[in-house]
Design a protein around this motif. Structure first.
Motif, short mmCIF file in Angstrom:
data_model
loop_
_atom_site.label_atom_id
_atom_site.label_comp_id
_atom_site.label_asym_id
_atom_site.label_seq_id
_atom_site.Cartn_x
_atom_site.Cartn_y
_atom_site.Cartn_z
N VAL A 143 33.59 37.33 36.99
CA VAL A 143 32.54 37.21 36.12
C VAL A 143 32.01 38.55 35.59
O VAL A 143 31.20 38.66 34.39
N GLY A 164 40.17 28.21 28.75
CA GLY A 164 38.82 28.00 28.18
C GLY A 164 38.89 26.90 27.31
O GLY A 164 38.28 26.09 27.17
N PHE A 198 39.35 30.29 37.42
CA PHE A 198 37.80 30.46 37.19
C PHE A 198 37.33 30.65 36.04
O PHE A 198 36.37 30.04 35.63
N SER A 199 37.83 31.45 35.35
CA SER A 199 37.17 31.70 33.91
C SER A 199 37.39 30.65 33.10
O SER A 199 36.42 30.24 32.16
N LYS A 242 34.47 28.26 33.91
CA LYS A 242 33.26 28.78 33.23
C LYS A 242 33.22 28.74 31.84
O LYS A 242 31.84 28.37 31.31
N ASN A 243 34.34 28.92 31.23
CA ASN A 243 34.24 28.69 29.82
C ASN A 243 34.00 27.30 29.49
O ASN A 243 33.38 27.00 28.07
N ARG A 289 32.04 25.43 31.10
CA ARG A 289 30.57 25.18 31.42
C ARG A 289 30.61 24.46 32.75
O ARG A 289 29.59 23.65 32.95
N THR A 348 28.83 26.98 38.31
CA THR A 348 29.33 27.98 39.18
C THR A 348 29.70 27.58 40.61
O THR A 348 30.88 27.78 40.98
N GLY A 408 32.46 25.42 40.65
CA GLY A 408 33.71 26.15 40.25
C GLY A 408 34.29 27.11 41.51
O GLY A 408 35.54 26.91 41.73
#
Length: 282
Positions: free
Chosen positions: A40, A150, A217-218, A221-222, A224, A227, A230
């Motif tokens: 993050v 992502g 995790f990235s 997050k990418n 959407r 959090t 995830g």
């Protein structure tokens, strides 16, 4: 009285060793979560990520050759037991690759290019060091996995409460789960062969998790993915890694010295060679 004291002291030593082994088996799961959280704030450079993965692969190969192989060369280890275990391991990994993909990454055409690490340099795109990049786009190595993840995750959307939200790529996560469970199994089996082998495998897998956690995790997050969702997924993966290690160690320790033990250890050696050598050799 003296005998009781000695028995108590021996029990305490065994209890302490058990606690230490449980703590070490839990360590890679902690690294996985810390890696996910750190993504993050900052992104690990691709060169550092690749270096960690290749170093971890070298450690696995070293531990396998110096700590595990000598065990299956003992007189008690029959050739049929070693042969059955080794080829069963190879067969299982080929089956996993052909059905689920290569590890921490994509599965299927929609998740093309989602590799998250843990690969083996095979197929169209192949794997890198332990896992990653399944399906059509396959594996591009550990470098740039977060971005590739992502891109893949963004293709998977659904509608919730009138808003577009990221949809978890279940096929990719299933492959990653199986990969993590194999890692846990390797740690547990290595501890049954000796403390040194167990610690080496723990360090190797912890190094791997240092980059895999951030990549997975990235990617979510990418795409959407919320959090909390995830982090819950990452916690579940970490728990699977830890619990599979505990289960493998308990099973192997209970049958140590038997034919079944050498079958299981040979199975683990095949997995170590596959997972540790696939990336660097490719």
């Amino acid at each position: 009285f003296i005998d009781d004291t000695r028995r108590l002291a021996a029990h305490r030593v065994v209890h302490w060793h058990c606690q230490l082994q449980v703590g070490l088996l839990f360590f890679p799961s902690v690294v996985l979560m810390l890696s996910a959280l750190s993504s993050v704030a900052f992104k690990m450079p691709g060169t550092v990520e690749a270096a960690l993965q290749h170093f971890a692969g070298g450690v696995v190969l070293s531990a396998t050759s110096t700590e595990l192989v000598p065990v299956i060369m003992e007189k008690q280890a029959s050739i049929p037991a070693v042969t059955i275990g080794f080829f069963s391991g190879v067969g299982m990994l080929i089956l996993i690759r052909s059905t689920l993909g290569h590890g921490h990454g994509g599965g299927g055409e929609e998740e093309e290019g989602e590799g998250h690490g843990h690969g083996h340099g095979q197929g169209n795109g192949g794997h890198d060091d332990h896992g990653g990049g399944h399906g059509g786009g396959g594996h591009k190595g550990h470098d740039g996995h977060a971005e590739e993840a992502g891109d893949g995750y963004k293709k998977l959307k659904d509608v919730e409460d009138g808003k577009e939200v990221g949809k978890l790529p279940y096929s990719s996560l299933l492959a990653t789960l199986v990969d993590f469970m194999c890692d846990g199994m390797l740690m547990g089996l290595s501890f049954s062969a000796g403390a040194t082998a167990g610690m080496i495998l723990v360090v190797s897998i912890a190094l791997e998790m240092a980059s895999v956690g951030a990549a997975v995790f990235s990617g979510m997050k990418n795409a959407r993915v919320p959090t909390v969702k995830g982090l819950a997924v990452m916690a579940g993966l970490g728990a699977a890694l830890f619990l599979s290690g505990i289960a493998a160690f308990s099973m192997a320790d209970s049958i140590k010295g038997t034919t079944g033990y050498y079958v299981a250890l040979s199975f683990g050696i095949a997995a170590c060679l596959w997972l540790g050598g696939g990336g660097p050799l490719s």
